[in-house]
Design an enzyme around this catalytic site. Structure first.
Site, PDB file in Angstrom:
ATOM      1  N   TYR A  76      51.202   6.105  29.583  1.00 43.64           N
ATOM      2  CA  TYR A  76      50.458   5.141  28.762  1.00 43.64           C
ATOM      3  C   TYR A  76      49.607   4.230  29.618  1.00 43.64           C
ATOM      4  O   TYR A  76      49.728   4.212  30.851  1.00 43.64           O
ATOM      5  CB  TYR A  76      51.432   4.318  27.905  1.00 43.64           C
ATOM      6  CG  TYR A  76      52.167   3.221  28.662  1.00 43.64           C
ATOM      7  CD1 TYR A  76      53.191   3.528  29.563  1.00 43.64           C
ATOM      8  CD2 TYR A  76      51.839   1.868  28.492  1.00 43.64           C
ATOM      9  CE1 TYR A  76      53.860   2.531  30.251  1.00 43.64           C
ATOM     10  CE2 TYR A  76      52.510   0.869  29.186  1.00 43.64           C
ATOM     11  CZ  TYR A  76      53.519   1.210  30.063  1.00 43.64           C
ATOM     12  OH  TYR A  76      54.170   0.224  30.756  1.00 43.64           O
TER      13      TYR A  76
ATOM     14  N   ARG B  83      43.830   5.503  36.681  1.00 36.79           N
ATOM     15  CA  ARG B  83      45.291   5.458  36.793  1.00 36.79           C
ATOM     16  C   ARG B  83      45.933   6.379  35.748  1.00 36.79           C
ATOM     17  O   ARG B  83      46.922   7.058  36.018  1.00 36.79           O
ATOM     18  CB  ARG B  83      45.788   4.018  36.642  1.00 36.79           C
ATOM     19  CG  ARG B  83      47.265   3.871  36.968  1.00 36.79           C
ATOM     20  CD  ARG B  83      47.695   2.429  37.065  1.00 36.79           C
ATOM     21  NE  ARG B  83      47.606   1.751  35.774  1.00 36.79           N
ATOM     22  CZ  ARG B  83      47.818   0.444  35.610  1.00 36.79           C
ATOM     23  NH1 ARG B  83      48.114  -0.322  36.647  1.00 36.79           N
ATOM     24  NH2 ARG B  83      47.718  -0.100  34.410  1.00 36.79           N
TER      25      ARG B  83
ATOM     26  N   ARG C  85      63.274  21.397  21.235  1.00 29.06           N
ATOM     27  CA  ARG C  85      63.784  20.814  22.480  1.00 29.06           C
ATOM     28  C   ARG C  85      64.198  21.856  23.510  1.00 29.06           C
ATOM     29  O   ARG C  85      64.988  22.743  23.225  1.00 29.06           O
ATOM     30  CB  ARG C  85      64.986  19.911  22.163  1.00 29.06           C
ATOM     31  CG  ARG C  85      65.492  19.138  23.377  1.00 29.06           C
ATOM     32  CD  ARG C  85      66.640  18.220  23.001  1.00 29.06           C
ATOM     33  NE  ARG C  85      67.047  17.381  24.115  1.00 29.06           N
ATOM     34  CZ  ARG C  85      67.911  17.762  25.073  1.00 29.06           C
ATOM     35  NH1 ARG C  85      68.450  18.973  25.027  1.00 29.06           N
ATOM     36  NH2 ARG C  85      68.227  16.941  26.048  1.00 29.06           N
TER      37      ARG C  85
ATOM     38  N   LYS D 211      52.739   5.598  35.349  1.00 28.70           N
ATOM     39  CA  LYS D 211      52.889   4.692  34.204  1.00 28.70           C
ATOM     40  C   LYS D 211      53.494   5.483  33.045  1.00 28.70           C
ATOM     41  O   LYS D 211      52.822   5.856  32.079  1.00 28.70           O
ATOM     42  CB  LYS D 211      51.545   4.042  33.830  1.00 28.70           C
ATOM     43  CG  LYS D 211      51.739   2.710  33.124  1.00 28.70           C
ATOM     44  CD  LYS D 211      50.497   1.853  33.201  1.00 28.70           C
ATOM     45  CE  LYS D 211      50.552   0.635  32.298  1.00 28.70           C
ATOM     46  NZ  LYS D 211      51.715  -0.227  32.456  1.00 28.70           N
TER      47      LYS D 211
ATOM     48  N   GLU E 234      58.607  -5.342  42.124  1.00 27.99           N
ATOM     49  CA  GLU E 234      57.671  -5.880  41.125  1.00 27.99           C
ATOM     50  C   GLU E 234      58.514  -6.433  39.989  1.00 27.99           C
ATOM     51  O   GLU E 234      59.714  -6.692  40.180  1.00 27.99           O
ATOM     52  CB  GLU E 234      56.702  -4.795  40.659  1.00 27.99           C
ATOM     53  CG  GLU E 234      57.397  -3.590  40.058  1.00 27.99           C
ATOM     54  CD  GLU E 234      56.460  -2.518  39.524  1.00 27.99           C
ATOM     55  OE1 GLU E 234      55.298  -2.806  39.200  1.00 27.99           O
ATOM     56  OE2 GLU E 234      56.922  -1.369  39.391  1.00 27.99           O
TER      57      GLU E 234
ATOM     58  N   LEU F   2      54.189   0.008  40.361  1.00 28.41           N
ATOM     59  CA  LEU F   2      52.950   0.434  39.714  1.00 28.41           C
ATOM     60  C   LEU F   2      51.793  -0.273  40.421  1.00 28.41           C
ATOM     61  O   LEU F   2      51.865  -1.480  40.682  1.00 28.41           O
ATOM     62  CB  LEU F   2      52.965   0.030  38.228  1.00 28.41           C
ATOM     63  CG  LEU F   2      51.729   0.510  37.483  1.00 28.41           C
ATOM     64  CD1 LEU F   2      51.861   2.002  37.151  1.00 28.41           C
ATOM     65  CD2 LEU F   2      51.519  -0.276  36.205  1.00 28.41           C
TER      66      LEU F   2
HETATM   67  N1  PDD Z   1      52.447  -3.286  32.192  1.00 27.28           N
HETATM   68  N2  PDD Z   1      54.123  -3.280  36.952  1.00 27.28           N
HETATM   69  C1  PDD Z   1      54.634  -2.719  35.836  1.00 27.28           C
HETATM   70  C2  PDD Z   1      55.988  -2.109  35.884  1.00 27.28           C
HETATM   71  C3  PDD Z   1      53.886  -2.741  34.639  1.00 27.28           C
HETATM   72  O1  PDD Z   1      54.391  -2.171  33.529  1.00 27.28           O
HETATM   73  C4  PDD Z   1      52.611  -3.369  34.625  1.00 27.28           C
HETATM   74  C5  PDD Z   1      51.758  -3.407  33.389  1.00 27.28           C
HETATM   75  C6  PDD Z   1      52.128  -3.950  35.825  1.00 27.28           C
HETATM   76  C7  PDD Z   1      50.786  -4.626  35.905  1.00 27.28           C
HETATM   77  O2  PDD Z   1      49.749  -3.679  35.816  1.00 27.28           O
HETATM   78  P1  PDD Z   1      48.306  -4.072  35.274  1.00 27.28           P
HETATM   79  O3  PDD Z   1      47.853  -5.257  36.065  1.00 27.28           O
HETATM   80  O4  PDD Z   1      47.479  -2.885  35.581  1.00 27.28           O
HETATM   81  O5  PDD Z   1      48.444  -4.361  33.820  1.00 27.28           O
HETATM   82  C8  PDD Z   1      52.910  -3.867  36.968  1.00 27.28           C
HETATM   83  C9  PDD Z   1      51.782  -3.157  30.911  1.00 27.28           C
HETATM   84  C10 PDD Z   1      50.802  -4.219  30.629  1.00 27.28           C
HETATM   85  C11 PDD Z   1      52.840  -2.992  29.815  1.00 27.28           C
HETATM   86  O6  PDD Z   1      53.774  -2.248  30.058  1.00 27.28           O
HETATM   87  O7  PDD Z   1      52.707  -3.577  28.742  1.00 27.28           O
END
Ligand code: PDD
Length: 291
Positions: A33, A52, A101, A148, A180, A204
Site C-alpha cells: 500500500y 516506492r 487458499r 510497505k 522507526e 521504511l
Molecule cells: N505510514 N515508517 C512506517 C512503518 C510507516 O508506516 C510510515 C508511513 C513511515 C513514514 O513514511 P512516509 O513519510 O513516506 O509517509 C515510516 C503510513 C502513512 C501509514 O501506514 O498510514
C-alpha cells in the site's frame, strides 16, 4: 453524499465496494500500500510514492502493469469526492488478487485487487505546536520493513499500546537502537546534528524523512544517518517523528523522559516552518504559517 472509491477499474459508492473473502490480501496480508498527502488538489511527492510502490510490488512479486493509470485515478478520486479544496490523504492498496487458499502463488495469471480511496484529514496543528508523548517497545516486526506491506499486525498492536497510554506513537527498539515508529520515522537532534536510522531492511524509507533531509541541506543542518542508541536518548536535545500522517511532529516526552523541558526544540521548529512553507503554504495556499 456518498463517498466514491476506486475498486478494480471502477469508481463506485463505498457501500457497493466488496471484495472476495478469497482475496490473498485477506488470507495472507499478501499486498502492499501507499498513503499520499494531497494539499488542496496537489499530490505531494507523488513520484516518490509511486517509485516506492513499484519497489514494494517488485519485492513481493505482485504483477500490476497499470501503474501509470494511478496518476489519473488519484486525481479523479480527489475530484469525485470534492476534496480539491481540502487537505486529504489518498490510500492505495494492491493485493496479489483472488484465488482459493494455497501458499504458493497461483500458476495462472490472476488480476491484482486494486483499491483506492481518499478522505479529508486536517493537520494536527495543536499537537505539532505543543509536541507529543511517545512510548518505546521492542521491534517485533519482520526483517523486511522496507516493503510497505499491508501485513501490519505488529504495528497496530504496538500502536494500540501507545494509544492506551495516551501517546501519539510507539517507537520501536531493535538490538538497542531506535529503528522507526509504528507508522512514522524517528529523528533526533544532538548538538545541532540530526541523527536517524539509515535506510535498510529494518525501516521504511520514509518520503517525509527525505523531504526533511532536503530541508536540512538547504538550511545547513547536518544529517547523520546513524542509529540512536536507546541509552543515549536522554542525551538528545530534540526528537521528532515524520510521516504522511504526522507531518513533522515534535516529541516532548518519551516514556518518562521529558525532552527539551517539554517543549518542541528550536531546530525542529525551523524544519517544521520550512516544511509548512513548501506544503501547506505553497501548495495549500495558506496565508500565514502556523509556526
Ligand atoms: N505510514 N515508517 C512506517 C512503518 C510507516 O508506516 C510510515 C508511513 C513511515 C513514514 O513514511 P512516509 O513519510 O513516506 O509517509 C515510516 C503510513 C502513512 C501509514 O501506514 O498510514
Amino acid at each position: 453524499m456518498s463517498e466514491t472509491v476506486f475498486l478494480n477499474g471502477e469508481f463506485i459508492a463505498r457501500e457497493k465496494a466488496y471484495i472476495s473473502p478469497e482475496d490473498r490480501g485477506f488470507y495472507f496480508a499478501d499486498g502492499v500500500y501507499e498513503v499520499i498527502r494531497c494539499f488542496k488538489g496537489s499530490l505531494f511527492s507523488y513520484e516518490e510514492h509511486i517509485q516506492r510502490l513499484k519497489r514494494s510490488l517488485s519485492e513481493t512479486r505482485i504483477k500490476f502493469r497499470d501503474i501509470k493509470s494511478l496518476d489519473s485515478v488519484c486525481k479523479k478520486i480527489i475530484s469525485k469526492n470534492n476534496l480539491e479544496g481540502k487537505y486529504a490523504d489518498i490510500y492505495i492498496q494492491i493485493t496479489r488478487g483472488v484465488h482459493r487458499r494455497m501458499h504458493r502463488f497461483p500458476v495462472e495469471e490472476i488480476s491484482p485487487t486494486v483499491y483506492i480511496y481518499a478522505y479529508e484529514r486536517l493537520p494536527s496543528v495543536n499537537e505539532m505546536k505543543r509536541g507529543v508523548k511517545v512510548i518505546t517497545r521492542n521491534d517485533i516486526r519482520w526483517l523486511r520493513c522496507d516493503i510497505k506491506s499491508v501485513s501490519l499486525l505488529p504495528n497496530t498492536l504496538k500502536f494500540q499500546e501507545a494509544h492506551d497510554e495516551n501517546a501519539r506513537e510507539c517507537i520501536f527498539i531493535r538490538d538497542g537502537v531506535i529503528t522507526e515508529a509504528s507508522h512514522s520515522n524517528v529523528l533526533g537532534i544532538k548538538t545541532g546534528v540530526v541523527f536517524t536510522h539509515p535506510d535498510s531492511n529494518l525501516i521504511l524509507s520514509g518520503i517525509t524523512k527525505k523531504v526533511v533531509f532536503r530541508i536540512c541541506n538547504d538550511l545547513g543542518i547536518y544529517v547523520k544517518e546513524s542509529p540512536i542508541r536507546e541509552e543515549e536518548i536522554s542525551e538528545f536535545d530534540e526528537l521528532f517523528i515524520t510521516g504522511t500522517g504526522n507531518d513533522i511532529m515534535p516529541v516532548v516526552q518519551l516514556n518518562d523522559i521529558v525532552i527539551n523541558d517539554g517543549v518542541p526544540g528550536t531546530i525542529t521548529r525551523q524544519i517544521q516552518r520550512e516544511y509548512f512553507r513548501i506544503t501547506y503554504k505553497k501548495l495549500g495556499g495558506e496565508k500565514k504559517l502556523w509556526f
